[in-house]
Design an enzyme around this catalytic site. Structure first.
Site, PDB file in Angstrom:
ATOM      1  N   ASN A 141     -34.233  10.670  18.094  1.00 19.08           N
ATOM      2  CA  ASN A 141     -34.316  10.925  19.533  1.00 19.08           C
ATOM      3  C   ASN A 141     -33.861   9.694  20.313  1.00 19.08           C
ATOM      4  O   ASN A 141     -34.191   9.528  21.475  1.00 19.08           O
ATOM      5  CB  ASN A 141     -35.727  11.357  19.954  1.00 19.08           C
ATOM      6  CG  ASN A 141     -36.773  10.270  19.764  1.00 19.08           C
ATOM      7  OD1 ASN A 141     -36.499   9.201  19.223  1.00 19.08           O
ATOM      8  ND2 ASN A 141     -37.984  10.533  20.205  1.00 19.08           N
ATOM      9  N   ASP A 179     -42.632  19.685  23.885  1.00 21.30           N
ATOM     10  CA  ASP A 179     -42.214  18.948  22.689  1.00 21.30           C
ATOM     11  C   ASP A 179     -42.263  19.842  21.452  1.00 21.30           C
ATOM     12  O   ASP A 179     -41.350  19.828  20.627  1.00 21.30           O
ATOM     13  CB  ASP A 179     -43.130  17.746  22.457  1.00 21.30           C
ATOM     14  CG  ASP A 179     -42.931  16.644  23.485  1.00 21.30           C
ATOM     15  OD1 ASP A 179     -41.777  16.325  23.779  1.00 21.30           O
ATOM     16  OD2 ASP A 179     -43.931  16.112  23.974  1.00 21.30           O
TER      17      ASP A 179
END
Length: 198
Positions: free
Chosen positions: A101, A175
């Protein structure tokens, strides 16, 4: 005789912090993959969020971190050093899937932009999730569940009555949705390799 899990022969390198991508790594680990989580020498920031969630900070029983990192193996690396970079790329050379990420500029500095690893390791499934994508004015801003999913995504605008204020939402909802989508994409790329996209 115990049955093998679906991903027993698959190895994943996870270079990510907080929740969205690590949650995907956790799902893959639960499916039998050998997931190697790489953390900085200070550890994933998620290790230190318990007080903001109203719990004591205890690294021996850290439910927030453990939820996203169970069934993984871990290694701490300083990827800013030549030795750390060498170890990272040695891992990528042998692995099947790479999860990250890191934002675009950080990936570029580390030689982890999409094209560089793909030239060196064409077999590697490369998967990256960031809060605001790889293009546009906000590509290098940190994106969190509250900001990128609830606020920018607009979902909070539908969760309160006229004349009131948005509720204090549960963190991690966006998420974990993102993680499930990422797992689907990663497995599709791994199971059905297409040279155009790999």
């Amino acid at each position: 005789m115990a049955k093998k899990k679906a991903l027993t022969d698959v190895t994943v390198v996870e270079l990510a912090t907080f929740i969205a991508v690590p949650a995907a790594g956790r799902i893959l680990a639960d499916m039998g993959a050998n997931v190697i989580k790489i953390e900085s020498l200070d550890g994933d920031n998620l290790r230190y969020t318990a007080p903001t969630e109203g719990r004591p900070l205890d690294q021996h029983e850290n439910t927030t971190f453990d939820l996203e990192s169970a069934n993984k193996r871990g290694i701490a690396l300083n990827t800013k050093t030549a030795t750390g970079q060498k170890i990272l790329f040695q891992l990528l050379e042998k692995e099947d899937i790479f999860l990250t990420n890191w934002r675009p500029k950080a990936r570029d500095r580390a030689g982890l932009d999409y094209e560089t690893p793909k030239q060196k390791f064409p077999h590697l499934v490369y998967a990256c999730v960031t809060g605001y994508g790889d293009t546009g004015p906000d590509q290098d801003l940190p994106g969190f569940d509250y900001t990128a999913f609830y606020a920018r995504g607009g979902i909070l605008g539908s969760l309160y009555q006229k004349g009131t204020v948005p509720m204090n939402v549960i963190p991690g909802l966006g998420d974990h949705q993102c993680a499930m989508a990422l797992v689907s994409g990663v497995l599709a790329a791994y199971i059905y390799p297409c040279q155009k996209y790999r």
